[in-house]
Scaffold this motif. Structure first.
Motif, PDB file in Angstrom:
ATOM      1  N   TYR A  34     -42.192 -56.457  70.005  1.00 28.05           N
ATOM      2  CA  TYR A  34     -43.638 -56.240  69.972  1.00 28.05           C
ATOM      3  C   TYR A  34     -44.208 -56.522  71.363  1.00 28.05           C
ATOM      4  O   TYR A  34     -43.720 -57.423  72.054  1.00 28.05           O
ATOM      5  N   PRO A  35     -45.252 -55.799  71.765  1.00 32.33           N
ATOM      6  CA  PRO A  35     -45.933 -56.173  73.015  1.00 32.33           C
ATOM      7  C   PRO A  35     -46.434 -57.625  72.957  1.00 32.33           C
ATOM      8  O   PRO A  35     -46.521 -58.295  73.973  1.00 32.33           O
ATOM      9  N   LEU A  36     -46.731 -58.105  71.776  1.00 29.36           N
ATOM     10  CA  LEU A  36     -47.180 -59.485  71.531  1.00 29.36           C
ATOM     11  C   LEU A  36     -46.857 -59.825  70.086  1.00 29.36           C
ATOM     12  O   LEU A  36     -47.081 -58.968  69.227  1.00 29.36           O
ATOM     13  N   PRO A  37     -46.349 -60.985  69.722  1.00 28.02           N
ATOM     14  CA  PRO A  37     -46.038 -62.148  70.577  1.00 28.02           C
ATOM     15  C   PRO A  37     -44.789 -61.921  71.439  1.00 28.02           C
ATOM     16  O   PRO A  37     -44.161 -60.866  71.346  1.00 28.02           O
ATOM     17  N   ASN A  38     -44.451 -62.918  72.230  1.00 33.91           N
ATOM     18  CA  ASN A  38     -43.300 -62.808  73.126  1.00 33.91           C
ATOM     19  C   ASN A  38     -41.990 -62.781  72.318  1.00 33.91           C
ATOM     20  O   ASN A  38     -41.925 -63.244  71.185  1.00 33.91           O
ATOM     21  N   SER A  61     -40.375 -65.987  70.671  1.00 28.60           N
ATOM     22  CA  SER A  61     -41.001 -66.449  69.427  1.00 28.60           C
ATOM     23  C   SER A  61     -40.468 -65.666  68.244  1.00 28.60           C
ATOM     24  O   SER A  61     -40.286 -66.215  67.146  1.00 28.60           O
ATOM     25  N   VAL A  62     -40.221 -64.374  68.427  1.00 27.28           N
ATOM     26  CA  VAL A  62     -39.701 -63.531  67.351  1.00 27.28           C
ATOM     27  C   VAL A  62     -38.251 -63.915  67.030  1.00 27.28           C
ATOM     28  O   VAL A  62     -37.874 -64.031  65.860  1.00 27.28           O
TER      29      VAL A  62
END
Lengths: 329, 329
Positions: free
Chosen positions: B86-90, B93-94
């Protein structure tokens, strides 16, 4: 990390065109006054022609000038932020390319912990500075939030702004300035409380089109606030537990400018003085990872933070993380 | 950086479904045998259901198992790579969220220097490990290249693969293992020799559609090779100038698996033994930042790299950068 002698030698910023709340409210059909009342934002800046690379490079040049240094003095460029000009190459390489003047071959590396990227970048910079290979690091946080905002979501549409801030971090052999302590924790239960769903590997854009919901930043404001309220006091207790001072003794506190509600909740938690916690939300909005260094530049240039004083950077980020960095300026 | 006692305690990998060159050639109408002849790739792996987070988490679990450790022993997760779910979150974290088992609150931070991210991540990890706050770091490189490949570009369509590799890096109080030296240089003249143009701030996708050229990875192969040929010998001379050994004395050399031509050019530059430079391109393709740690896992598990031996990680990346890290395993 605990106890590393590094010094902030200079700071610089770049802010694109100002956009008042009235302008945004008129543009999106939001009742006049809504933004200031609910988001706490009177003014923010939105890019017109600027990219992250352009803004980051201009902020970096101002930081170099303020420290009376040139690119020749830099041993590494760290881009500490969440948004990016291109999926590839990395943002730091783009900023480096945009810097005016002679070409030097110092490395350009990105660090991303979303809104906490400046804190992570400063901790990494402090760790790697050894006075030999690395004497000075140019730390740049440049963010464009405006392009990913959903115009139908009043909260985010009025809250976020764009901007860049740069900081020169130097190894300090005189041990006058130092990072007293730095700590970050990631609480995975909040991993998707803030998200941009499309454009990465999970939902790759293809040429058959994209769903508009996928390009927009989405935030579960209430869930975020609930998690922050639960975790922040524990985090702060833990952070200060082995230190000789308490949070309310810190001279200057720079929180991430997440939201007016978030800032209000934080201020209520401890017996702070009125001027102790710095609030730039009304004038710049939430600029993702650039918020903390923009505010740091503000307190340094306004002489609200003086050499020898103790400053705490603290905030929350997507992921969900809380991070804090205490330093003697 | 020079001389930091850290030890690689374990490694793990995850590779999705194998995709032979024949399969890809038939699918895209490429003459049979073209891939092996021109890209040097016989086999690579492409994701079916997997994300970066999924692959990174599985590789991390294998690395923990190989070191006889659990998540309880980890003080930080670094995701060192170029692609993201994802562009966000980093990405970190994923990955953290995808890890099985109890929930710990160690921080999750991304480092991105494109193909050199593992080297940058290892240098940062080595710097921040202090035996107190940070005793062990989980360093994960997980990459999905396949979704951004232009099917009409035979070179890139056959060259790139997906995969993940994880490494446990520990502070080493016994000083048996160490990073001897690490260095990276970014040469901005090659900043856009490799690029994905769309999806970032510079060309933000909106709901009116996207150009297919913008979603694809593009590489100026000849310009890249010319720049690498010019800069690499200078970089290596500079890297080994203050060391007591020469590059041809290094026990095991793991280059980034950029391309067969790139690997051939590198091997011709120095009087290496036949088995000294490790080549995994034919079996895995170019896996962006995961290439180096996938190959590192290979040499460790195949006992081609033994405790006490000297290993050099070296490569080029988009930006354009060259990086090298010499360590005693």
């Amino acid at each position: 990390m605990i106890g590393k002698s590094i010094k902030i030698e200079g700071t610089g910023v770049y802010l694109p065109e100002a956009k008042s709340s009235e302008t945004i409210e008129k543009m999106l059909g939001i009742p006049l006054g809504w933004s200031e009342k609910y988001s706490g934002v009177k003014n923010r800046h939105h890019v017109t022609f600027e990219t992250n690379g352009f803004m980051g490079a201009r902020a970096a040049e101002q930081a170099l000038q303020s420290a009376d240094l040139t690119l020749r003095d830099i041993d590494m460029l760290i881009s500490a932020g969440s948004s990016y000009d291109y999926p590839l190459p990395n943002q730091a390489s783009v900023i480096k390319h945009e810097l005016r003047g002679a070409s030097f071959d110092f490395p350009a590396i990105d660090i991303d912990s979303t809104c906490l990227s400046f804190i992570s970048g400063l901790e990494m910079a402090a760790s790697i500075l050894d006075g030999q290979t690395y004497k000075r690091i140019l730390l740049v946080s440049t963010e464009v939030a405006s392009k990913g905002l959903d115009p139908s979501n009043w909260e985010t549409a009025t809250l976020f702004g764009d901007g860049a801030a740069a900081t020169i971090i130097a190894y300090d052999p005189f041990e006058e300035s130092l990072v007293v302590k730095s700590q970050q924790k990631t609480y995975s239960e909040g991993v998707y409380h803030t998200i941009i769903e499309g454009g990465g590997i999970a939902n790759y854009f293809n040429n058959t089109g994209i769903n508009s919901k996928d390009i927009f930043f989405r935030m579960q404001g209430k869930n975020l606030l609930r998690l922050a309220k639960k975790k922040l006091p524990i985090f702060i207790k833990d952070f200060f537990d082995d230190l000789p001072i308490k949070i309310e003794d810190v001279d200057v506190i720079i929180p991430h400018q997440a939201s007016s509600t978030g800032l209000a909740v934080f201020k209520k938690m401890y017996p702070f003085n009125e001027s102790q916690v710095i609030d730039t939300l009304a004038m710049n909005g939430n600029c993702i990872a650039a918020s903390i260094p923009l505010t740091l530049h503000h307190v340094i240039t306004q002489k609200k933070l003086k050499r020898g004083q103790i400053c705490l950077l603290i905030g929350t980020s997507a992921g969900f993380s809380i991070g804090g960095l205490l330093f003697r300026y």
